[in-house]
Design a protein around this motif. Structure first.
Motif, PDB file in Angstrom:
ATOM      1  N   UNK A 171       0.847  -1.201   0.000  1.00  0.00           N
ATOM      2  CA  UNK A 171       0.000   0.000   0.000  1.00  0.00           C
ATOM      3  C   UNK A 171       0.880   1.247   0.000  1.00  0.00           C
ATOM      4  N   UNK A 172       0.378   2.321  -0.583  1.00  0.00           N
ATOM      5  CA  UNK A 172       1.159   3.558  -0.561  1.00  0.00           C
ATOM      6  C   UNK A 172       1.103   4.229   0.817  1.00  0.00           C
ATOM      7  N   UNK A 173       1.876   5.286   0.975  1.00  0.00           N
ATOM      8  CA  UNK A 173       1.854   6.065   2.221  1.00  0.00           C
ATOM      9  C   UNK A 173       0.459   6.585   2.513  1.00  0.00           C
ATOM     10  N   UNK A 195      -1.605   1.401  -6.382  1.00  0.00           N
ATOM     11  CA  UNK A 195      -1.294   2.804  -6.703  1.00  0.00           C
ATOM     12  C   UNK A 195      -2.303   3.752  -6.063  1.00  0.00           C
ATOM     13  N   UNK A 196      -1.914   5.004  -5.929  1.00  0.00           N
ATOM     14  CA  UNK A 196      -2.909   6.033  -5.614  1.00  0.00           C
ATOM     15  C   UNK A 196      -3.848   6.135  -6.795  1.00  0.00           C
ATOM     16  N   UNK A 197      -5.122   6.430  -6.549  1.00  0.00           N
ATOM     17  CA  UNK A 197      -5.994   6.653  -7.711  1.00  0.00           C
ATOM     18  C   UNK A 197      -5.534   7.891  -8.487  1.00  0.00           C
ATOM     19  N   UNK A 198      -5.947   7.948  -9.721  1.00  0.00           N
ATOM     20  CA  UNK A 198      -5.594   9.060 -10.612  1.00  0.00           C
ATOM     21  C   UNK A 198      -5.777  10.408  -9.913  1.00  0.00           C
ATOM     22  N   UNK A 226     -10.500  -2.883  -6.995  1.00  0.00           N
ATOM     23  CA  UNK A 226     -11.090  -3.668  -8.080  1.00  0.00           C
ATOM     24  C   UNK A 226     -10.017  -4.313  -8.956  1.00  0.00           C
ATOM     25  N   UNK A 227      -8.920  -3.562  -9.201  1.00  0.00           N
ATOM     26  CA  UNK A 227      -7.859  -4.095 -10.059  1.00  0.00           C
ATOM     27  C   UNK A 227      -7.229  -5.331  -9.430  1.00  0.00           C
ATOM     28  N   UNK A 228      -6.957  -5.262  -8.112  1.00  0.00           N
ATOM     29  CA  UNK A 228      -6.387  -6.415  -7.419  1.00  0.00           C
ATOM     30  C   UNK A 228      -7.355  -7.603  -7.471  1.00  0.00           C
ATOM     31  N   UNK A 229      -8.636  -7.320  -7.267  1.00  0.00           N
ATOM     32  CA  UNK A 229      -9.622  -8.411  -7.247  1.00  0.00           C
ATOM     33  C   UNK A 229      -9.682  -9.102  -8.611  1.00  0.00           C
ATOM     34  N   UNK A 230      -9.628  -8.299  -9.673  1.00  0.00           N
ATOM     35  CA  UNK A 230      -9.685  -8.878 -11.018  1.00  0.00           C
ATOM     36  C   UNK A 230      -8.438  -9.703 -11.295  1.00  0.00           C
ATOM     37  N   UNK A 231      -7.319  -9.288 -10.699  1.00  0.00           N
ATOM     38  CA  UNK A 231      -6.036  -9.944 -10.961  1.00  0.00           C
ATOM     39  C   UNK A 231      -5.871 -11.187 -10.095  1.00  0.00           C
ATOM     40  N   UNK A 274     -10.386  12.251   2.292  1.00  0.00           N
ATOM     41  CA  UNK A 274     -10.243  11.441   1.087  1.00  0.00           C
ATOM     42  C   UNK A 274      -9.519  10.157   1.446  1.00  0.00           C
ATOM     43  N   UNK A 275     -10.212   9.240   2.120  1.00  0.00           N
ATOM     44  CA  UNK A 275      -9.556   8.000   2.510  1.00  0.00           C
ATOM     45  C   UNK A 275      -9.489   7.026   1.333  1.00  0.00           C
ATOM     46  N   UNK A 276      -8.773   5.946   1.540  1.00  0.00           N
ATOM     47  CA  UNK A 276      -8.710   4.904   0.518  1.00  0.00           C
ATOM     48  C   UNK A 276     -10.117   4.312   0.368  1.00  0.00           C
ATOM     49  N   UNK A 277     -10.513   3.976  -0.875  1.00  0.00           N
ATOM     50  CA  UNK A 277     -11.871   3.482  -1.116  1.00  0.00           C
ATOM     51  C   UNK A 277     -11.820   2.041  -1.629  1.00  0.00           C
TER      52      UNK A 277
END
Lengths: 490, 590
Positions: A351-353, A384-387, A404-409, A396-399
């Protein structure tokens, strides 16, 4: 939530006027035991309707309905006197056995270290009356109340040093989704905090409930331990709100204080989900309960040893760990070596900072492993941080959608994650490579261009190294120019 | 209750644990590019979170202030001096961006600040002159750090619909419709140099009610408020609009009145310090630039090796101090070229064959070609006169006209005047933008027809030619890569092919020196675009060293320039890192 939110806010405002309540942590603590009693009473009301032989574990006079519910009831010094000398004394000393009287055990556990901070009986009455405006028995308000409770928990995050008890909802949700507990399995969090993982797991399991037997299984599927009183109390209330009738399996204790060898097969669990406290040091003596080769005072390291130990064969775990544990050496190396030998550490999500900001800005990782098979290789995924986002913060917490990208992968553990592909975020590192680096699990993403860092220490290091490189180049330049220009010519 | 749970206000935690890194690295922060701007943001952010000045328990809590403001509003409404808003703005709990001290409260911006939109008028009715019946009118460009009262519009007073559209002392003027970066920009009215003034429709006036306008200004300038304003604005293609409906419910952190005054005093004091830091930084940069120019300039102006050695000593002593920023490296690189062109960079070897021998060979070859009728004799160039020589050359060197170094069969020439439209499968066509010494594109983008190309056969490229801009970007240099063989060049470019004898690298170096570049720029004739005439290039005064020394110069200069490029890259990266560090340090405490 629009009608409940002002109630809580006005309660907090009333408490601020009280000279005994100092700071957010005390306010939340005071609010929590009141809420607990109110929620407990509401649950009892329901049980009395559905079960003929229900008997409250509390003496009649101590039940919310009998001293708090009447807005014109006792107030002032009488109320204060009652709370301090009767209510607290009685509840702290409830004769309650965890097996025969589990409900009483829960109440006593909550009040063991609770404290009435308020010094004004009038203000306390005001608070109680405002709480009574909420009807916890109405399903719709119960639902709203869950949201409200979430908010109180989030407030904890910024209330001084209490933030360590709260894991962002998106993170707990993602970990539960990936570990995918099944009905009939026992889920354990050895450092529950306010119960975020357990609540997530309950909601996950509830979807599998089909009949009465399933419902009973759900009630028995949760275990937890929390060392500190406030989060423990919050956790109990939280679980009751999420339909665990008797959260007696949540103990107020230090998990690590129990020597490892004392765990019997009956204590082992199918799933561990946790965010152990980082950076903490255990009091002297605790490490004596651990095998000599992995003795350390560091809380996070001991938790790693413990989790590995209490998993059943083929048990699954997901936990949050800081970067420091990944690259640490010494005892940490041995702990990691044992972990990789006994368990298949198949995935590390980096996870990022700022995911845990403002409690801590350090980088964290989600480790997923299964006991029984040695690790062959570890898949890393760099979240990654979102765009357009440079850092997470309170507003603006992590959502959860970000995962979704991790789940798909993710793929399936059954086929050894055969479907996983390397990409710019995901890479695979073999056990040989890990062993060659002395079990350093801090493996960098080979695909990503160098990320812009937000870690001041790293930036300072980079600054210093650029400074040194510039100096070396300057020296070289100066030497050549000196040779050319200092008059040494034919 | 365990010891770790003792109650602490959040601010105490921040101040005790998070400020030290920022304080420790303060110099790096303050001197980082944009560092002072970051500091200003930090001051404002801490100010509106109640972390800049101590709370005083004896202050009347802000909730009381809010009640007083509301009571006063109600009184005015009852007295019909104020219209009741259709809906009272309310702060949504979830939108609160940070926690406040206990004595503070969140208020909806609209509850403590009245907002008035500006006047509209037809574009045909605006004038720049004051006249009876006209009123001064502020517009977007007047809203800067302060209100700038010059360049005002004057419009008919009748366009003003309501008296509250008159600018009042301590109004905050906000840009309500602007680019995304600038929308929500605010300035405080601290004086009104006209009897009356109003403001245009893209502006709004925020009129604090019962709170310190300078405190309100500080809030509106914090990054969080800017962000909320921008996020709440509705975005069209180019313009972001802030609407009253979105502005009024924005959460506004309200401190007790007494604390507002303390905050404003502290903020103003810190802003003055930021001003001083900024000014000091600019002064320091200017002085550094001057120092570099002076010391390096003295190097190139040295007239003897002894003087050069002295001047070099001075540079060497302060080498690290001088060369600590990318701009200084640019100056050093040019100095190196200037020294090289004077023969001061590498020692002479008396055994070298002198330049005059090389020049003789080139001349002989030219005579041979003339005799064979392959070329015609040019109009002879003026021989170099002793008076025009700007400095004395070392032994073995010669002064020549630039044309004497040019290949007799490939005179300096410029290319196609009217290239026409692009043609599919046409002839690749080189324009000034394509020129590069080290890194040209494999193929220029534009093409011209074979027809046009055939009219300019003499400038058709073979690869390896030196190309130089002669219109617009005069003196810009490039080398044609082998892949450009068969391409043609634009009128704005001239082709330079040195004579045989290993001259090419040296000529390329020569053309990059300030000495040659300045002679070209000085020679441009002023047309619509400055244009360098080929005749002037041919006549340019040119120093030529012995061939062996040419090779040594090119090698030495190449080495030094590579070091300069590496150093420049490190220094630029260091600046970037410093800026990132400044941001990270500040992110940590806010």
């Amino acid at each position: 939530m629009s009608n409940l939110s002002p109630v809580i806010k006005s309660i907090q405002d009333v408490m601020r006027q009280d000279s005994g309540v100092d700071g957010d942590a005390q306010r939340i603590s005071q609010l929590t035991w009141l809420l607990f009693l109110k929620v407990f009473d509401a649950l009892e009301e329901e049980l009395e309707l559905t079960r003929d032989d229900y008997k409250s574990p509390m003496p009649e006079a101590m039940r919310w309905r009998n001293w708090a519910a009447d807005p014109e009831g006792i107030t002032g010094d009488d109320l204060l006197d009652f709370v301090n000398t009767e209510l607290f004394v009685t509840l702290k000393n409830l004769p309650a056995d965890p097996v025969r009287n589990p409900r009483g055990y829960v109440v006593r556990g909550v009040f063991e270290d609770a404290y009435n901070y308020m010094k004004s009986g009038q203000l306390l009455r005001q608070v109680i009356n405002k709480l009574n405006a909420i009807d916890f028995n109405r399903q719709s308000e119960r639902h709203q109340f869950n949201d409200l409770y979430e908010k109180i928990l989030r407030d904890l995050q910024s209330a001084g040093n209490a933030g360590e008890f709260y894991t962002p909802r998106a993170v707990t949700q993602f970990m539960v989704d990936m570990v995918n507990p099944q009905l009939g399995e026992v889920v354990m969090d050895p450092a529950t905090g306010t119960g975020g993982f357990l609540v997530c797991a309950i909601e996950h399991l509830r979807k599998q409930v089909k009949n009465e037997t399933n419902a009973a299984q759900l009630q028995a599927s949760i275990r937890g331990v929390e060392k500190k009183q406030l989060p423990h109390m919050l956790c109990i209330t939280n679980l009751m709100l999420h339909g665990i009738e008797v959260p007696s399996a949540i103990r107020h204790d230090n998990t690590l204080a129990r020597p490892l060898r004392d765990y019997t097969p009956a204590d082992r669990v199918d799933v561990v989900l946790t965010n152990p406290p980082f950076g903490g040091i255990e009091e002297p003596g605790i490490e004596q309960g651990f095998p000599a080769d992995v003795r350390t005072k560091e809380t996070a390291d001991l938790f790693l040893v413990l989790i590995k130990h209490i998993l059943k064969a083929n048990g699954r775990a997901a936990l949050v760990l800081p970067d420091g544990t990944l690259f640490g050496e010494g005892v940490k190396t041995r702990i990691k070596e044992q972990l990789l030998t006994e368990c298949n550490l198949h995935t590390i999500v980096r996870l990022p900072n700022g995911v845990f900001a403002p409690y801590t800005g350090i980088k964290t990782n989600l480790l997923f492993f299964t006991k029984g098979q040695p690790t062959q290789h570890i898949w890393y995924y760099e979240h990654p941080y979102p765009e357009g986002v440079k850092s997470y913060n309170k507003t603006k917490p992590i959502r959860i959608e970000e995962f979704d990208a991790e789940k798909a992968w993710w793929g399936s553990e059954a086929d050894g994650f055969a479907a996983r592909m390397e990409n710019e975020r995901a890479w695979k590192v073999s056990i040989d490579q890990i062993r060659a680096t002395n079990f350093n699990l801090d493996q960098k993403n080979p695909h990503a261009p160098e990320q812009e860092s937000h870690d001041p220490d790293e930036l300072l290091r980079r600054y210093a190294s650029l400074q040194a490189e510039a100096q070396a180049l300057r020296d070289q330049l100066k030497a050549i120019l000196a040779e050319s220009l200092s008059g040494a010519r034919a | 209750m365990s010891a770790g749970m003792e109650a602490r206000e959040p601010s105490a935690k921040y101040l005790s644990t998070l400020q030290p890194p920022l304080v420790q690295q303060f110099d790096l922060l303050a001197t980082a590019p944009g560092g002072v701007a970051k500091l200003r943001e930090l001051v404002l952010t801490l100010a509106v979170q109640g972390k800049l000045v101590q709370q005083d328990p004896s202050d009347v809590p802000a909730t009381e202030l809010l009640k007083d403001i509301q009571a006063e509003k109600n009184r005015l409404i009852a007295a019909k001096a104020l219209k009741r808003e259709k809906d009272e703005p309310e702060v949504t709990e979830d939108a609160l961006p940070f926690d406040l001290p206990a004595s503070w409260t969140w208020a909806a911006l609209g509850a403590v600040i009245d907002i008035v939109r500006g006047i509209t008028f037809p574009a045909t009715h605006k004038t720049k002159e004051a006249a009876p019946g006209r009123i001064a009118c502020l517009r977007t460009s007047n809203v800067q750090q302060t209100i700038e009262w010059d360049d005002l519009l004057f419009v008919d007073r009748s366009f003003m619909g309501r008296e509250d559209q008159l600018i009042q002392h301590h109004d905050i003027v906000m840009s309500m419709a602007n680019s995304r970066e600038l929308v929500g920009k605010v300035a405080l009215v601290d004086h009104i140099p006209h009897p009356e003034a109003t403001f245009g429709g893209f502006l709004g006036v925020l009129r604090p009610r019962g709170i310190d306008p300078r405190y309100a200004l500080a809030v509106l300038r914090t990054p969080y408020a800017r962000e909320m304003l921008i996020d709440s604005s509705s975005q069209t293609t180019n313009i972001a609009n802030v609407s009253l409906a979105k502005l009024r419910p924005l959460p506004f952190p309200l401190p007790p009145a007494a604390e507002q005054a303390r905050i404003v005093t502290r903020v103003e004091e810190l802003m003055r310090l930021c001003d001083a830091l900024e000014a000091k930084g600019q002064l320091e940069a200017a002085q550094h630039g001057q120092l570099v120019q002076t010391l390096l300039g003295a190097l190139t102006a040295s007239i003897s090796p002894e003087e050069l050695a002295d001047n070099w000593q001075r540079v060497a002593t302060h080498f690290d101090l001088l060369l600590d920023r990318p701009e200084a490296i640019d100056a050093l690189e040019q100095t190196i070229l200037q020294l090289a062109v004077r023969g001061l960079l590498v020692p002479q070897d008396p055994n070298d064959e002198p330049a005059s021998e090389l020049l003789k060979k080139i001349r002989a070859e030219k005579e041979r070609l003339i005799a064979e009728g392959k070329i015609k004799r040019d109009k002879p160039l003026e021989p170099v006169a002793i008076e025009e020589v700007p400095f004395v050359l070392p032994t073995g060197w010669s002064w020549v006209r630039f044309d004497e170094l040019i290949h007799p069969l490939k005179p300096i020439a410029y290319g196609v005047l009217v290239p026409g439209p692009d043609v599919e499968a046409g002839v690749p066509f080189v324009r000034i933008a394509d020129l590069s010494i080290d890194n040209p594109a494999p193929m220029p983008e534009k093409t011209i027809s074979h027809d046009i190309d055939s009219q300019f056969q003499r400038t058709r490229l073979e690869g390896g030619e030196i190309l130089m801009g002669v219109v617009g970007s005069i003196g810009k240099l490039g080398v044609a890569p082998p892949t450009w063989a068969g391409a043609n060049i634009a009128r704005a470019i001239c082709r330079i092919v040195p004579a045989d004898g290993g001259l090419r690298e040296f000529v390329l170096f020569l053309l990059q020196t300030g000495f040659m570049q300045q002679s070209f720029v000085g020679d441009t004739r002023t047309l619509a675009q400055p244009t360098l005439n080929v005749g002037l290039i041919r006549q340019a005064l040119t120093p030529v060293p012995p061939p062996a020394e040419q090779a040594r110069i090119v090698a030495r200069v190449g080495l030094l320039r590579r070091l300069c490029a590496d150093l420049r890259q490190r220094l630029a990266a260091r600046q970037t890192t410093q800026a990132q560090l400044a941001e990270a340090l500040i992110d940590e405490v806010t």
